[in-house]
Design a protein around this motif. Structure first.
Motif, PDB file in Angstrom:
ATOM      1  N   VAL A  33     -15.637   8.131 -12.661  1.00  0.00           N
ATOM      2  CA  VAL A  33     -15.358   8.474 -11.257  1.00  0.00           C
ATOM      3  C   VAL A  33     -15.743   7.299 -10.363  1.00  0.00           C
ATOM      4  O   VAL A  33     -14.993   6.898  -9.468  1.00  0.00           O
ATOM      5  CB  VAL A  33     -16.121   9.760 -10.838  1.00  0.00           C
ATOM      6  CG1 VAL A  33     -16.043   9.977  -9.328  1.00  0.00           C
ATOM      7  CG2 VAL A  33     -15.565  10.975 -11.582  1.00  0.00           C
ATOM      8  N   ARG A  34     -16.922   6.733 -10.625  1.00  0.00           N
ATOM      9  CA  ARG A  34     -17.366   5.598  -9.798  1.00  0.00           C
ATOM     10  C   ARG A  34     -16.373   4.430  -9.897  1.00  0.00           C
ATOM     11  O   ARG A  34     -15.975   3.840  -8.904  1.00  0.00           O
ATOM     12  CB  ARG A  34     -18.763   5.135 -10.238  1.00  0.00           C
ATOM     13  CG  ARG A  34     -19.185   3.878  -9.483  1.00  0.00           C
ATOM     14  CD  ARG A  34     -20.645   3.646  -9.404  1.00  0.00           C
ATOM     15  NE  ARG A  34     -21.312   3.483 -10.681  1.00  0.00           N
ATOM     16  CZ  ARG A  34     -22.624   3.364 -10.802  1.00  0.00           C
ATOM     17  NH1 ARG A  34     -23.382   3.413  -9.733  1.00  0.00           N
ATOM     18  NH2 ARG A  34     -23.186   3.225 -11.971  1.00  0.00           N
ATOM     19  N   GLY A  35     -15.963   4.118 -11.117  1.00  0.00           N
ATOM     20  CA  GLY A  35     -15.045   2.990 -11.330  1.00  0.00           C
ATOM     21  C   GLY A  35     -13.698   3.220 -10.659  1.00  0.00           C
ATOM     22  O   GLY A  35     -13.122   2.310 -10.056  1.00  0.00           O
ATOM     23  N   ASP A  52     -24.440   7.878  -6.490  1.00  0.00           N
ATOM     24  CA  ASP A  52     -24.775   7.508  -5.106  1.00  0.00           C
ATOM     25  C   ASP A  52     -25.304   8.699  -4.293  1.00  0.00           C
ATOM     26  O   ASP A  52     -25.527   8.575  -3.095  1.00  0.00           O
ATOM     27  CB  ASP A  52     -23.576   6.862  -4.400  1.00  0.00           C
ATOM     28  CG  ASP A  52     -22.403   7.832  -4.234  1.00  0.00           C
ATOM     29  OD1 ASP A  52     -22.568   9.046  -4.514  1.00  0.00           O
ATOM     30  OD2 ASP A  52     -21.316   7.381  -3.826  1.00  0.00           O
ATOM     31  N   GLY A  53     -25.491   9.843  -4.929  1.00  0.00           N
ATOM     32  CA  GLY A  53     -26.077  10.995  -4.256  1.00  0.00           C
ATOM     33  C   GLY A  53     -25.065  12.003  -3.728  1.00  0.00           C
ATOM     34  O   GLY A  53     -25.406  13.139  -3.411  1.00  0.00           O
ATOM     35  N   ARG A  54     -23.793  11.596  -3.615  1.00  0.00           N
ATOM     36  CA  ARG A  54     -22.777  12.556  -3.144  1.00  0.00           C
ATOM     37  C   ARG A  54     -22.575  13.657  -4.182  1.00  0.00           C
ATOM     38  O   ARG A  54     -22.752  13.430  -5.379  1.00  0.00           O
ATOM     39  CB  ARG A  54     -21.435  11.853  -2.918  1.00  0.00           C
ATOM     40  CG  ARG A  54     -21.360  11.096  -1.602  1.00  0.00           C
ATOM     41  CD  ARG A  54     -20.024  10.417  -1.464  1.00  0.00           C
ATOM     42  NE  ARG A  54     -19.772   9.507  -2.551  1.00  0.00           N
ATOM     43  CZ  ARG A  54     -18.624   9.438  -3.240  1.00  0.00           C
ATOM     44  NH1 ARG A  54     -17.623  10.241  -2.946  1.00  0.00           N
ATOM     45  NH2 ARG A  54     -18.476   8.574  -4.206  1.00  0.00           N
ATOM     46  N   VAL A  55     -22.202  14.828  -3.674  1.00  0.00           N
ATOM     47  CA  VAL A  55     -21.963  15.941  -4.589  1.00  0.00           C
ATOM     48  C   VAL A  55     -20.502  16.354  -4.471  1.00  0.00           C
ATOM     49  O   VAL A  55     -20.024  16.685  -3.386  1.00  0.00           O
ATOM     50  CB  VAL A  55     -22.882  17.137  -4.252  1.00  0.00           C
ATOM     51  CG1 VAL A  55     -22.571  18.314  -5.180  1.00  0.00           C
ATOM     52  CG2 VAL A  55     -24.345  16.727  -4.395  1.00  0.00           C
TER      53      VAL A  55
END
Ligand code: NAD
Length: 457
Positions: free
Chosen positions: A379-381, A403-406
């Motif tokens: 997801v990050r990539g 990064d803390g987002r949900v």
């Protein structure tokens, strides 16, 4: 990095240990019936996670009183409320156990003193730099040492570096409490082999390895874990048992890295990696099937070999094969993202602005566990390259990103249009008939041949 220095393999165990002959490797007979162990009435299980809770329930089923100890209030509430990720049969047992007198859970470590035996199964993760984070294990062992009493049996089951049982239990028991393992109480290591969510690998049919500080420690620990399984294999020391666990999970890591590499070879040669693996698996000896995927997740395979690598760096012992396998495993999610770019580009478009749905985010089918799941890196990539990413997973209603987002699971995803579906985890019994209707599918599970526009990594 923690302050703990790995126990030198060359060093003798503790000088405080009595000179008792170590047990030779042998397969011990199944555990005697409960009434053959009149001394064992109660067991404290420290750490009630994916491993500790099923262990506590199995011990309770075997007829001993069980006290579960966990530092997490949240976890204790979930256990008391039955809101935990367990096999259906264990979930039924949990409800029955909670209603009985002989099963209780709490956060008070002094409960350890009341038990005849203590099993420690707290997490042994790695940090962001892939170095062992021994904090939970050191803290749990410190509490057990503080409250240990003569006559007890202490069994460490968390996966950890070789020498942990000595460094974190045997040595401090002698130094701080004057309790000598093998004389005043018994200490052993017995690695866990629970396979969460997989009914076929239930505890009772999975052999356990046990190694104690002395032969008597091994025997007593074998009696205890013999309550959990029908087969116990004794080794000559706690260190041999610790190394056994690291070897088996490192073996798995190497084979999974190889399976992903072979899948790349098969794609180059226009062959189906699963068909080839299934065919190779018909060989009755010398081959163990491992299947390619989006990466390796969970609390074991992406972490445990790093305990070995970390320890071997101290000894300056080269481990190039394991290093390469772990590098390859850590890199796998990036290969998935690169392939998503390629697949979209073949359709004449880029990843930037593309709507991508990741289907299934837990680290393996049938569990809610997202620890170390490759989905997080994927997801990050994808987002870093400008994609608009959502996910759909009935077992994981929310996903906390690094990064803390949900993110919340997109429940209406099957009805929506996506530029790319990325299959990450397919849960047993999941209805994914809607996937076939989508124009572009990147199947990182290698299991969804039904989709017409399906590509593999
Ligand atoms: N999950 C698996 O599939 C699996 C399989 C085999 C072995 N193991 C090993 O078993 C060990 C436990 O793994 P897990 O998956 O059950 O972890 P987990 O994170 O699911 O659970 C560990 C529990 O221990 C509790 N805890 C942490 N510190 C504590 C402390 N000081 N005192 C009391 N409780 C504490 C946590 O709150 C948590 O509830 C690890 O070493 C792991 O490598 C895990």
């Amino acid at each position: 990095m923690t302050s703990t220095i790995p126990h030198q393999l060359a060093a003798a165990p503790s000088s405080a240990v009595p000179p008792e002959t170590a047990a030779p490797p042998e397969l011990l007979s199944p555990a005697p019936p409960a009434d053959a162990e009149p001394g064992l009435r109660s067991v404290a299980v420290v750490g009630l996670g994916y491993v500790g809770l099923p262990t506590a329930l199995a011990l309770h089923r075997s007829g001993v009183a069980v006290r579960g100890v966990d530092v997490s209030r949240r976890r204790l509430e979930a256990v008391r409320g039955g809101q935990v990720d367990l096999l259906p049969s264990d979930l039924l047992d949990l409800h029955a156990a909670l209603a009985s007198d002989g099963f209780s859970v709490g956060d008070d470590p002094t409960a350890v003193a009341e038990a005849d035996a203590v099993i420690i199964c707290v997490p042994t993760p790695v940090d962001d730099h892939l170095s062992p984070d021994l904090g939970p294990l050191e803290s749990a062992c410190r509490a057990v040492v503080d409250w240990a009493r003569p006559g007890q049996l202490l069994v460490l089951t968390s996966t950890t570096y070789v020498g942990s049982t000595h460094d974190l239990l045997v040595a401090p028991l002698a130094a701080r409490r004057g309790l000598v393992a093998g004389r005043d109480l018994h200490v052993a290591f017995s690695p866990e082999r629970i396979d969460p969510g997989v009914v076929e690998h239930e505890q009772g049919r999975t052999p356990r390895v046990v190694g104690g500080t002395t032969a008597e420690c091994t025997r007593r620990a074998a009696d205890l874990v013999g309550r959990l399984t029908s087969s116990v294999h004794a080794v000559s020391s706690a260190e041999a048992a610790e190394m056994t666990k690291l070897y088996e999970n490192t073996f798995r890591a190497v084979v999974l890295a190889l399976a992903n590499e072979v899948a790349g070879i098969c794609r180059t040669l226009d062959l189906d990696a699963v068909e080839v693996t299934d065919a190779a698996a018909t060989k009755p000896y010398g081959f163990l099937a491992a299947y390619p995927g989006p990466g390796v997740g969970g609390h074991c395979i992406p972490c445990d070999p790093h305990y070995l690598l970390w320890q071997m760096r101290l000894h300056r012992t080269p481990t190039p094969l394991i290093e390469q396998a772990m590098t390859s495993i850590a890199h796998r999610p990036h290969e998935v993202v690169a392939r998503a770019v390629e697949v979209l580009s073949d359709q004449g478009r880029g990843l930037a602005g593309a709507r991508v749905l990741v289907v299934g985010v837990s680290y393996k089918p049938g569990v809610r566990d997202v620890r170390e799941t490759p989905a997080l890196e994927i997801v990050r990539g994808l987002e870093q390259r400008g994609a608009v990413v959502a996910y759909h997973d009935p077992l994981v209603p929310e996903l906390r990103l690094p990064d803390g987002r949900v993110l919340a699971s997109a429940t209406d995803a099957p009805q929506e249009q996506w530029d790319l579906l990325l299959l990450h985890t397919v849960h047993p019994g999941a209805d994914l008939s809607w996937v076939s209707a989508h124009p572009l599918v990147l199947d990182a599970t290698y299991r969804f041949a039904a989709a017409p526009q399906r590509h593999v990594v």
